[in-house]
Design an enzyme around this catalytic site. Structure first.
Site, PDB file in Angstrom:
ATOM      1  N   LEU A   9      -4.491  -8.148  -0.771  1.00  0.00           N
ATOM      2  CA  LEU A   9      -5.262  -8.325   0.451  1.00  0.00           C
ATOM      3  C   LEU A   9      -6.470  -7.401   0.503  1.00  0.00           C
ATOM      4  CD1 LEU A   9      -2.345  -8.617   3.047  1.00  0.00           C
ATOM      5  CD2 LEU A   9      -3.784 -10.471   2.176  1.00  0.00           C
ATOM      6  N   GLY A  10      -6.398  -6.277  -0.190  1.00  0.00           N
ATOM      7  CA  GLY A  10      -7.519  -5.344  -0.182  1.00  0.00           C
ATOM      8  C   GLY A  10      -7.041  -3.920  -0.276  1.00  0.00           C
ATOM      9  N   GLY A  16      -6.714  -0.330   2.085  1.00  0.00           N
ATOM     10  CA  GLY A  16      -6.769   0.254   3.415  1.00  0.00           C
ATOM     11  C   GLY A  16      -6.921   1.756   3.347  1.00  0.00           C
ATOM     12  N   GLY A  17      -6.736   2.417   4.490  1.00  0.00           N
ATOM     13  CA  GLY A  17      -6.895   3.854   4.533  1.00  0.00           C
ATOM     14  C   GLY A  17      -5.884   4.583   3.670  1.00  0.00           C
ATOM     15  N   MET A  18      -4.674   4.012   3.537  1.00  0.00           N
ATOM     16  CA  MET A  18      -3.635   4.680   2.749  1.00  0.00           C
ATOM     17  C   MET A  18      -3.757   4.388   1.264  1.00  0.00           C
ATOM     18  SD  MET A  18      -0.062   4.475   4.823  1.00  0.00           S
ATOM     19  CE  MET A  18       0.168   2.762   4.375  1.00  0.00           C
ATOM     20  N   GLY A  19      -4.131   3.183   0.933  1.00  0.00           N
ATOM     21  CA  GLY A  19      -4.142   2.771  -0.458  1.00  0.00           C
ATOM     22  C   GLY A  19      -4.217   1.257  -0.553  1.00  0.00           C
ATOM     23  N   VAL A  68      -3.282  -2.731  -0.428  1.00  0.00           N
ATOM     24  CA  VAL A  68      -2.593  -3.592   0.531  1.00  0.00           C
ATOM     25  C   VAL A  68      -2.304  -4.928  -0.141  1.00  0.00           C
ATOM     26  CG1 VAL A  68      -2.623  -4.614   2.829  1.00  0.00           C
ATOM     27  CG2 VAL A  68      -3.889  -2.499   2.392  1.00  0.00           C
ATOM     28  N   LYS A  93       1.551  -2.134   2.625  1.00  0.00           N
ATOM     29  CA  LYS A  93       0.580  -1.072   2.373  1.00  0.00           C
ATOM     30  C   LYS A  93       1.239   0.004   1.511  1.00  0.00           C
ATOM     31  CE  LYS A  93      -1.060  -2.066   7.017  1.00  0.00           C
ATOM     32  NZ  LYS A  93      -2.387  -2.619   6.835  1.00  0.00           N
ATOM     33  N   ASP A 107      -8.849   5.048  14.864  1.00  0.00           N
ATOM     34  CA  ASP A 107      -9.817   4.359  14.007  1.00  0.00           C
ATOM     35  C   ASP A 107     -10.014   2.923  14.488  1.00  0.00           C
ATOM     36  OD1 ASP A 107     -11.665   4.134  11.997  1.00  0.00           O
ATOM     37  OD2 ASP A 107     -10.222   3.841  10.391  1.00  0.00           O
TER      38      ASP A 107
END
Length: 689
Positions: free
Chosen positions: A24-25, A27-30, A32, A45, A139
């Protein structure tokens, strides 16, 4: 959220009880993923390895996961599962088949007033649910708002709080997206739920006008406006305009609570028809969540695309230029053996040099390859013989960044932020604090702190290791370093990648020459007179931008498949690996116009490219996983493409264990492959006959 592509061969096939279906892409953590679980599809995630190694992050992550589980309702993506104690922690949320508000506005333009009013009503209710669970989102931005057929959803609540301490400790940066921060975020004050209301007001102005309430500009400029300027409300009208103005009040105590905002707005419409037709057309079909077919099963291991250099396991050399290259072309043209007409015969290693762990970085020298990694040893291996010329033990753990080799000296860093200068015999010349950015004749550049956790760029004297200059980074205004501190040098300048900008310094003095905004900057590469940077959302809205190296003037920009794609510049052409195996492009270095493209916009199943391209003469070399080679098992393959046309000249399947990926370098007339063996305790350096 929509699938951007099928899993890369190095992506995991399963995580906990979930089967990975697509990417999916980021994200802030890593990373997804879209995954199938016992109760249906989820957005999975997976925590970035750098965060997973931080015990403070794990503690915060576990706490925030438990708090986030309390958030329920039709306006959020609920947390359904998590494992904070896993070797790589993960979080599963309800899968929402929607389009990010950020993409919708960029694609179709600002929303009409009725849709803005509906968006405001729904998001006020989303924040009410989040705040009632004693969470502050931190955020709120267009990328964290998903538009679905019946209503918008807010995602990633609670995650920014888990990231907060880690980012503040490592970068000195306030968490959030500069254009949508509240004043208290911008100046580092304690955050309350009122901060989310300010950010919501900014999001609604942006949705209605295509521009935020404080205009456009680099993060420094935007944050200064947030702290001092009056917001502009543009085309907002009626009660929505009045309430947004209240949300954007500078004093948090003067802003309405989310529940109050929801009560004062018109009722939120539910069901189809709330979105303009052009936006509704972007929303994925909720009955089709499986995405493109996944490639054949591979070893369950995740390697981030940002650094396929990060985590290499072996260095493999094969003669592929000049006479040896011509021989290889004759034997393996087009991936087939011309003698038998069958598939190309796999090659076996000619020699093997064992290491104590996977090698994470590699650079070419005069007849040698320099490699280091998890075994915390710098290896210098003679490409002709396969014997080590010298080794050096790094005191601070393994190394993750590519060494810089200048005038016979090797500069390398370790995980405890120490830069080493090693001479041609492997003897230590000096060591200093910091993370290596780049090196040039006379000066070595590193990211350091000033003793109060404020980031700076330091120029070290290459001969002595003494500090020549320090150039501060305005960390309080969001200009902290990107995770891997990308950088490059050209003609007396050093180009440094910040979180959301590219900054160029005078190499001799550290003086800032120019700075250009580039959101979510990921890679930096310099040519003779042009510096190139990639940024934007990973895999979606990614761009490659060319700047004049002397003035910073933007020369051109072009959409690319993935901001993590590696770049090579050679003889007036920019070669771009698409990232995540989606292709290879050649662009005119002056205009950015494509000369040829392979696999752009489609699943490139013939070969999953995974290396930075390397160019010599009229040949571009790139390596990756060939799907279906070596008796249907994935095989690592070296490809040679004509630089003029992109036509494949030849390819060689390498007889390696499945699960290898690689990077490429040139050592004289030899193509050197640096590949990863998926084994945390051993590695090898080998040559291919």
């Amino acid at each position: 959220m929509t699938i951007t592509h099928a899993p890369h061969p190095t992506d995991p096939r399963s995580i906990g009880p979930y089967q990975v279906l697509g990417v999916l892409g980021v994200g802030g953590m890593g990373q997804v993923y879209l995954a199938a679980g016992p109760s249906g599809p989820v957005a999975l995630k997976v925590v970035h390895p750098g965060l997973a190694a931080d015990p403070r992050f794990r503690t915060r992550f576990a706490r925030e996961v438990e708090a986030s589980r309390l958030v329920r309702g039709p306006w959020t993506a609920a947390v359904v599962d998590a494992d904070p104690d896993a070797s790589t922690p993960w979080l599963a949320t309800e899968y929402v088949p929607g389009v990010p508000l950020s993409r919708a506005i960029v694609t179709t333009g600002p929303l009409p007033p009725p849709a803005v009013a509906a968006l405001a009503a729904h998001l006020a209710r989303a924040l009410t649910a989040i705040h009632e669970a004693d969470l502050v989102h931190r955020d709120v931005k267009p990328g964290n708002v998903l538009l679905t057929a019946d209503r918008p959803r807010m995602i990633d609540f609670g995650i920014s709080r888990a990231l907060d301490g880690t980012r503040m400790t490592s970068t000195g940066m306030a968490v959030g997206t500069p254009a949508f921060m509240s004043p208290e975020q911008a100046d580092g004050s304690e955050l309350t739920t009122a901060s989310d209301l300010f950010s919501l007001g900014s999001v609604l102005v942006w949705a209605a006008t295509g521009t935020g309430p404080f205009g456009e500009g680099n993060p420094v400029t935007l944050l200064r406006r947030i702290l001092t300027a009056e917001p502009g409300l543009g085309a907002l009208t009626g009660s929505v305009r009045e309430l947004v103005a209240e949300c954007l009040r500078r004093d948090p105590a003067d802003r309405p609570a989310a529940a109050e905002l929801a009560a004062r707005l018109p009722p939120a419409p539910v069901g189809g028809g709330w979105l303009p037709p052009a936006v509704a057309a972007l929303v994925p079909d909720p009955t089709r969540f499986a995405g493109p077919p996944a490639p054949p099963p591979l070893p369950a291991r995740r390697v981030t695309r940002r650094g396929l250099l990060v985590g290499l396991g072996a260095v493999l050399a094969t003669a592929a230029v000049g006479g040896a290259g011509a021989a290889a072309a004759g034997l393996f043209r087009g991936g087939s053996d011309p003698v038998t007409g069958g598939p190309a015969r796999p090659l076996a290693p000619r020699w093997t040099y064992p290491t104590g762990g996977p090698v994470s970085c590699m650079a070419a020298g005069d007849g040698v390859v320099y490699a280091a990694g998890a075994d915390a040893v710098a290896h210098t291996v003679d490409v002709r013989t396969g014997h080590a010329r010298w080794t050096y033990s790094l005191r601070g753990g393994g190394s993750r960044h590519v060494p810089a080799v200048v005038d016979g000296t090797v500069y390398i860093d370790d995980d405890r932020l120490t830069v080493y200068a090693l001479d041609a015999t492997g003897a230590l010349r000096w060591e200093a604090d910091g993370r290596l950015i780049a090196a040039s004749a006379g000066i070595v550049f590193a990211s350091t702190t000033d003793g109060t956790s404020r980031d700076q760029v330091t120029g070290y004297d290459a001969a002595t290791g003494g500090v020549r200059w320090n150039s501060p980074v305005e960390d309080a205004l969001g200009m902290a370093f990107a995770l891997d501190n990308p950088g490059a040098t050209s003609d007396g300048r050093v180009h440094v990648g910040l979180e959301n900008a590219l900054r160029t310094l005078d190499a001799a003095t550290g003086k800032t020459l120019w700075e250009q905004p580039l959101p979510d900057l990921a890679t930096v590469t310099a040519g003779s007179s042009t510096v190139y940077g990639t940024g934007g959302a990973a895999t979606a809205d990614s761009v490659l931008v060319a700047f004049d190296a002397a003035t910073g003037r933007e020369r051109w920009r072009r959409a690319v498949e993935d901001r993590y794609g590696e770049i090579a510049v050679h003889d007036g052409t920019v070669y771009v690996d698409g990232g995540h195996g989606v292709g290879l492009s050649a662009l005119d270095a002056e205009t950015g116009e494509p000369r040829w493209e392979l696999g752009r916009g489609t699943p490139f199943t013939r070969a999953m490219y995974g290396t930075a391209p390397v160019v010599a003469g009229d040949t571009c070399y790139i390596g990756g996983i060939r799907i279906g080679g070596l008796d249907a098992d994935p095989a690592f393959t070296l490809f040679a493409h004509d630089t003029a046309t992109g036509e494949e000249r030849w390819s060689v399947d390498l007889a390696l264990d499945t699960g290898y990926t690689a990077s490429i370098a040139l050592v004289g007339d030899t193509v050197v492959l640096g590949s990863e063996r998926f084994d945390a305790t051993s590695g090898a350096i080998a040559a291919i006959a």
